[in-house]
Design a protein around this motif. Structure first.
Motif, short mmCIF file in Angstrom:
data_model
loop_
_atom_site.label_atom_id
_atom_site.label_comp_id
_atom_site.label_asym_id
_atom_site.label_seq_id
_atom_site.Cartn_x
_atom_site.Cartn_y
_atom_site.Cartn_z
N GLU A 346 0.83 -1.21 0.00
CA GLU A 346 0.00 0.00 0.00
C GLU A 346 0.86 1.25 0.00
OE1 GLU A 346 -3.52 2.12 2.70
OE2 GLU A 346 -2.66 0.20 3.30
N ARG A 347 1.91 1.26 0.81
CA ARG A 347 2.77 2.44 0.88
C ARG A 347 3.53 2.66 -0.42
NH1 ARG A 347 5.27 1.47 6.98
NH2 ARG A 347 3.32 1.82 8.12
N VAL A 348 4.01 1.57 -1.02
CA VAL A 348 4.72 1.69 -2.29
C VAL A 348 3.81 2.26 -3.37
CG1 VAL A 348 5.79 0.35 -4.15
CG2 VAL A 348 6.41 -0.11 -1.76
N LEU A 349 2.58 1.75 -3.46
CA LEU A 349 1.63 2.27 -4.44
C LEU A 349 1.31 3.74 -4.18
CD1 LEU A 349 -0.91 -0.70 -4.68
CD2 LEU A 349 0.64 0.07 -6.47
N PHE A 350 1.14 4.11 -2.92
CA PHE A 350 0.82 5.50 -2.60
C PHE A 350 1.95 6.43 -3.03
CE2 PHE A 350 0.85 9.23 0.10
CZ PHE A 350 -0.47 9.66 0.03
#
Length: 708
Positions: A346-350
């Motif tokens: 999730e953090r990488v995508l954000f």
């Protein structure tokens, strides 16, 4: 003035986009409508006949393998064997007009994940089998790189893997490469997959649909022809087992129906081409592995692109779940040693979205950690700039270690590149960490000593609980070149330079970092930390350790307590001088990653480096001599008899730590960890010898290695 045929077709296509019944796919926008009289005459059809107008989606990502580029030629070759497939009536640069098949997609009456009716499933198996009757001579010419032997299954699968790299991974790498690197997928993953393809049973090549899923199966309204397949753009020529594998995966059959599908395919194929089922039980898994491996690239890219087009927390959650599923499916086939969890995904995508300025996903601010004041030349604006461009970094600037994701960026107005360090979530820390990295780096900077360490510029948090640090970058000036690490050992001048830097660390006032540090008994304290680590290992690791002859924590404490070292004046230590924490730059070495820094005996830092880094005897002697000659006696006295005590301690530590990594799979994608576990047989044997324990007849490293 009469209009040309091309003009009338173009006008008809424009009319279709306004008035036709639309359906959307990944690659094409499809419109169904009836022919008027003028276009019907043009296409040789009756007025009122329905046709399908297929228009290439301009925004579609290149995420498929294509053998041929003209679908109309494939349809023409198939029509004699499968006469009811659509036919191409006309085409232009970005559109095609196909005959219309009256029916509904299978997906509309039986969604993904639901079991397929046995009769329909057998009919699909029959379709796949009938494709083998299409003669190669009627197909378009194959590309020049195609295997010359029409039965070489191994060559065909290797060709598929290379084509996936060439046609899917490479065209998208400039945009998505950094995203894949942050997710732990290396640039050469598909090439390495091709290299690992084993010898396969030979099977005669045939025409393959290669994309037979529920959207591409039409359930017709006639009783004599219940099913037919459409969308032949990805058709290819090769091992029919590939068609079965793609069909199994893309149809999303429930697990319990897989064996039934395979049996139906085998039965249908035996009637048409018996040699196609040779080696089925042995080889099918290799094609399934390939399908799951290559699918991770389109699946991740489509998930990211969908968020770019419509961002919300709900969509982010759905995309995270899709990426998580794709990564886990591809992990074993691609040889990924670890897979990020949903929180990390999730953090990488954000961050990738934030770097592209997607509405709602911008890095609007950050929460500073007040323990580290910003320097005058790198303020809040510069921090925000670094965070905003972090997700856009190409793969060549993204480095994933055992505990951090490091991204190198350039900040406008800042003369030097910086690295944004993100603590990876869900990382299990086996070896203890005692000091704050930012405090250590700031103390080195303020001491003004000749240690080539990064400068800590900022510390804070973005996104919920996503902590970061920003350091000066210690790699090459050309930040698109990978850092050069002394993985095979130090050159003589590098050994001298590293010793000089370790000596310079003794001039850093460690009391500013930890006022309570520096008490006598460092070795005993270090031994106690190792015993505690062993006692806290997971139960499975402890059980395997006993099987391999390693003692439990209590027995280990008894054995190690027999060893003693003399007292030397303490200093600041790096604590983890493995080759990947040393960077070659301007003829010397920079030292990075100070998270395991501690206060203690300076001899320990030197010996641990020699344990972690291949060190030839002459380099080891050179380093010891220079170290002893440079430092005052209170830092070096008695080292000749004590260094072997530290060496033995580190061998024992590695025996437990590396075994735990093998059992748990933790950090296996980090190069220093990969090298350590690869030599575990030697580590175990030496550790047993150091501990004075016999190597059990049943104790060998192979049970441990099978857990990788």
């Amino acid at each position: 003035m009469p209009t040309s045929r091309d003009d009338r077709l173009r006008g008809f296509v424009q009319h279709a986009t306004r008035h036709g019944t639309a359906t959307s796919g990944h690659r094409n926008q499809n419109y169904v409508l009836e022919l008027d009289e003028s276009v019907a005459r043009l296409l040789g059809r009756e007025p009122g006949t329905s046709v399908m107008v297929r228009i290439r989606r301009a925004e579609a990502l290149p995420v498929v393998i294509r053998t041929w580029h003209n679908e109309d030629e494939i349809l023409g070759a198939v029509k004699d064997v499968l006469p009811h497939v659509p036919q191409c009536l006309a085409k232009g640069p970005d559109f095609a007009v196909h005959s219309y098949v009256d029916g509904v997609p299978l997906s509309s009456i039986c969604a993904d994940g639901k079991p397929l009716d046995t009769l329909l499933m057998r009919a699909l198996a029959g379709l796949l089998a009938r494709m083998t009757r299409v003669r190669r001579s009627s197909l378009p010419s194959l590309p020049p790189h195609w295997p010359s032997n029409d039965t070489d299954s191994q060559a065909f699968l290797r060709t598929l893997a290379h084509l996936a790299d060439e046609q899917i991974r490479r065209p998208n790498w400039s945009v998505f490469g950094g995203l894949f690197a942050a997710l732990g997928i290396p640039e050469d993953a598909l090439v390495r997959l091709a290299d690992r393809v084993p010898a396969l049973t030979r099977r005669p090549y045939s025409l393959l649909h290669a994309d037979l899923h529920r959207d591409n199966v039409i359930v017709t309204y006639g009783e004599s022809l219940p099913l037919l397949c459409v969308d032949w753009e990805l058709a290819t020529y090769g091992d029919p087992l590939h068609d079965l594998a793609t069909h199994l995966v893309r149809m999303h059959y429930p697990d319990h129906q897989w064996s039934e599908v395979i049996d139906a395919w085998e039965e249908a194929m035996r009637r048409v081409r018996p040699a196609a089922v040779n080696g089925l039980a042995k080889d099918l898994q290799h094609y399934l592995d390939f399908e799951r491996a290559q699918s991770v690239f389109p699946d991740v890219m489509r998930a990211a692109r969908s968020l770019e087009q419509a961002y919300s927390q709900k969509n982010l959650d759905e995309a995270t779940a899709e990426v998580d599923r794709a990564l886990r499916a591809a992990a074993r086939p691609l040889g990924l040693r670890s897979v990020p969890g949903p929180k990390e995904i999730e953090r990488v995508l954000f961050r990738w979205l934030a770097s592209r300025g997607v509405r709602g996903a911008q890095v609007a601010g950050w929460q500073p950690d007040r323990r580290l004041a910003l320097p005058d030349d790198f303020g809040e604006r510069e921090v925000l700039e670094a965070l905003s461009v972090e997700g856009a970094a190409p793969a060549s600037r993204v480095f994933k270690g055992t505990a951090h994701l490091n991204t190198v960026v350039r900040v406008p107005g800042v003369c030097h590149p910086v690295v944004v360090r993100r603590r990876l979530p869900d990382v299990t820390w086996r070896e203890p960490h005692f000091l704050s990295e930012h405090a250590v780096l700031r103390s080195i900077e303020q001491a003004g000593v000749a240690v080539n360490a990064p400068k800590a510029l900022a510390l804070g948090e973005t996104y919920p609980n996503d902590h970061f640090a920003i350091h000066t970058y210690m790699g090459p000036e050309d930040i698109d070149r990978p850092p050069n690490h002394p993985v095979h050992g130090l050159l003589p001048h590098e050994a001298d330079g590293l010793v000089d830097q370790l000596c310079a660390l003794t001039r850093v006032d460690y009391r500013e970092i930890d006022p309570a540090a520096g008490e006598p008994g460092f070795h005993r304290w270090l031994t106690g930390q190792l015993v505690r680590l062993v006692a806290e290992l997971p139960r499975k690791t402890q059980q395997l350790a006993r099987q391999l002859g390693l003692p439990d924590a209590g027995r280990l404490d008894q054995i190690l307590s027999r060893q003693q070292v003399g007292h030397r004046r303490p200093s600041l230590l790096h604590g983890d001088l493995n080759p990947w924490n040393l960077v070659r730059r301007d003829g010397g070495l920079s030292i990075i990653d100070w998270e395991m820094a501690l206060i203690g005996d300076p001899l320990y830092d030197l010996v641990r480096h020699m344990h972690l880094t291949p060190t030839r005897p002459e380099i080891r002697d050179r380093m010891f001599r220079r170290w002893e000659r440079t430092l005052p006696p209170e830092y070096t006295r008695g080292w000749q008899k004590d260094w072997q005590v530290y060496r033995r301690l580190e061998v024992v530590r590695s025996a437990y730590i590396d075994l735990d990594r093998i059992v748990t799979g933790a950090s296996l994608d980090a190069p220093n960890v990969r090298r350590a576990v690869a030599s575990y047989a030697v580590t175990l044997a030496v550790a047993n010898g150091v501990l004075g324990l016999p190597v059990r007849a049943t104790a060998n490293p192979y049970p441990a290695r099978t857990l990788v």
